[in-house]
Scaffold this active site. Structure first.
Site, PDB file in Angstrom:
ATOM      1  N   SER A  14       3.726   0.567   1.667  1.00  0.00           N
ATOM      2  CA  SER A  14       4.489  -0.548   2.188  1.00  0.00           C
ATOM      3  C   SER A  14       3.756  -1.651   2.246  1.00  0.00           C
ATOM      4  O   SER A  14       2.441  -1.647   2.648  1.00  0.00           O
ATOM      5  CB  SER A  14       4.848  -0.516   3.620  1.00  0.00           C
ATOM      6  N   PHE A  15       3.751  -2.611   1.491  1.00  0.00           N
ATOM      7  CA  PHE A  15       2.968  -4.066   1.444  1.00  0.00           C
ATOM      8  C   PHE A  15       2.945  -4.599   2.967  1.00  0.00           C
ATOM      9  O   PHE A  15       1.822  -4.862   3.531  1.00  0.00           O
ATOM     10  CB  PHE A  15       3.481  -5.009   0.585  1.00  0.00           C
ATOM     11  N   SER A  16       4.088  -4.669   3.593  1.00  0.00           N
ATOM     12  CA  SER A  16       4.263  -5.376   5.002  1.00  0.00           C
ATOM     13  C   SER A  16       3.223  -4.443   5.920  1.00  0.00           C
ATOM     14  O   SER A  16       2.643  -4.855   6.635  1.00  0.00           O
ATOM     15  CB  SER A  16       5.627  -5.352   5.514  1.00  0.00           C
ATOM     16  N   LYS A  65      19.216  -5.225   3.530  1.00  0.00           N
ATOM     17  CA  LYS A  65      19.229  -6.546   3.542  1.00  0.00           C
ATOM     18  C   LYS A  65      20.465  -6.974   3.918  1.00  0.00           C
ATOM     19  O   LYS A  65      20.667  -8.256   4.726  1.00  0.00           O
ATOM     20  CB  LYS A  65      18.555  -7.419   2.580  1.00  0.00           C
ATOM     21  N   GLY A 232       4.762 -11.773  -7.710  1.00  0.00           N
ATOM     22  CA  GLY A 232       5.544 -11.979  -6.431  1.00  0.00           C
ATOM     23  C   GLY A 232       4.596 -11.744  -5.441  1.00  0.00           C
ATOM     24  O   GLY A 232       5.053 -11.745  -4.198  1.00  0.00           O
TER      25      GLY A 232
END
Length: 250
Positions: A14-16, A65, A232
């Site tokens: 996970s980037f977040s 989302k 991105g």
């Protein structure tokens, strides 16, 4: 403990989580934590409300989302217009009631990352992919008076084309090309959307929503033709900081 987290499935690396955990450490926020809420069904969303610590904010990623919107008490106007939420703020009232408000910070992240690359000649865009990631892209392009067409492998909707319709003429006519598919993401780094890259020029701007690897096959194909390229990662940083600001606003 003030908890923030990421809602999605599957999450994997996970980037977040990495971004915010490092942010909390850097800013000395020892009473903050960031948790991956990897739920295999959106029906399990209420479990987050019963988490052992109080949750104050969520990031939201694939595939929720849109699905998460049914659980929200209010939705920001832009997020509602886009039809997707990637940030949720938990407003905790003294009565114990929790109000959930949805936002879309992908809009901010993408716009601030793409627009500095463009000039007056960049008036038409080709979006590769029609999934959830493309929704914020379309919103930003419309907002900035950039016309676009989307390429899809699904049943075609309005303003969509199949990949077989992308010829050299279309490439030369659309100086902005945006990869909104996961093609090229690590570990499948040799993959890229099937378009005639030989028609690219130094006037083209190629924006890849993928951020790992740093230079995707899509981007390297553009570099070979002298095109301007960007991945991105800057967009991700931008949307994360915008989410942090929302969570901390009174």
């Amino acid at each position: 403990m003030k908890t923030f987290g990421l809602l999605g499935y599957p999450l994997g690396h996970s980037f977040s989580k990495k971004y915010f955990t490092e942010k909390f450490e850097k800013e000395g926020l020892a009473d903050h934590e960031y948790v991956n809420f990897e739920l295999d069904s959106i029906d399990r969303f209420p479990e987050i409300l019963d988490y052992k610590h109080e949750v104050y904010g969520l990031n939201c990623t694939i595939p929720y989302k849109q699905q998460v919107m049914q659980y929200l008490d209010d939705i920001d106007d832009e997020a509602y217009e886009v039809g997707a939420v990637n940030t949720i703020k938990f407003i905790r009232e003294e009565s114990g009631r929790i109000e959930l408000v949805g936002y879309n910070t992908d809009i901010i992240g993408f716009e601030n990352s793409l627009m500095p690359m463009l000039s007056e000649k960049h008036k038409k865009a080709l979006i590769l992919g029609t999934g959830g990631a493309s929704k914020a892209v379309k919103h930003v392009l419309t907002k900035n008076n950039i016309t676009f067409v989307s390429a899809s492998i699904e049943e075609l909707q309005e303003n969509e084309i199949g990949y077989d319709a992308i010829d050299e003429t279309m490439i030369k006519d659309h100086l902005i090309i945006i990869n909104a598919t996961p093609l090229g993401t690590f570990p499948k780094v040799d993959a890229c959307p099937d378009i005639p890259y030989n028609a690219l020029t130094s006037d083209h701007v190629l924006f890849d929503l993928v951020y790992n690897p740093e230079i995707t096959k899509f981007m390297s194909n553009g570099i070979e033709k002298g095109a301007s390229v960007k991945n991105g990662l800057e967009m991700l940083h931008g949307q994360a900081e915008a989410a942090w600001k929302i969570w901390n606003e009174d």
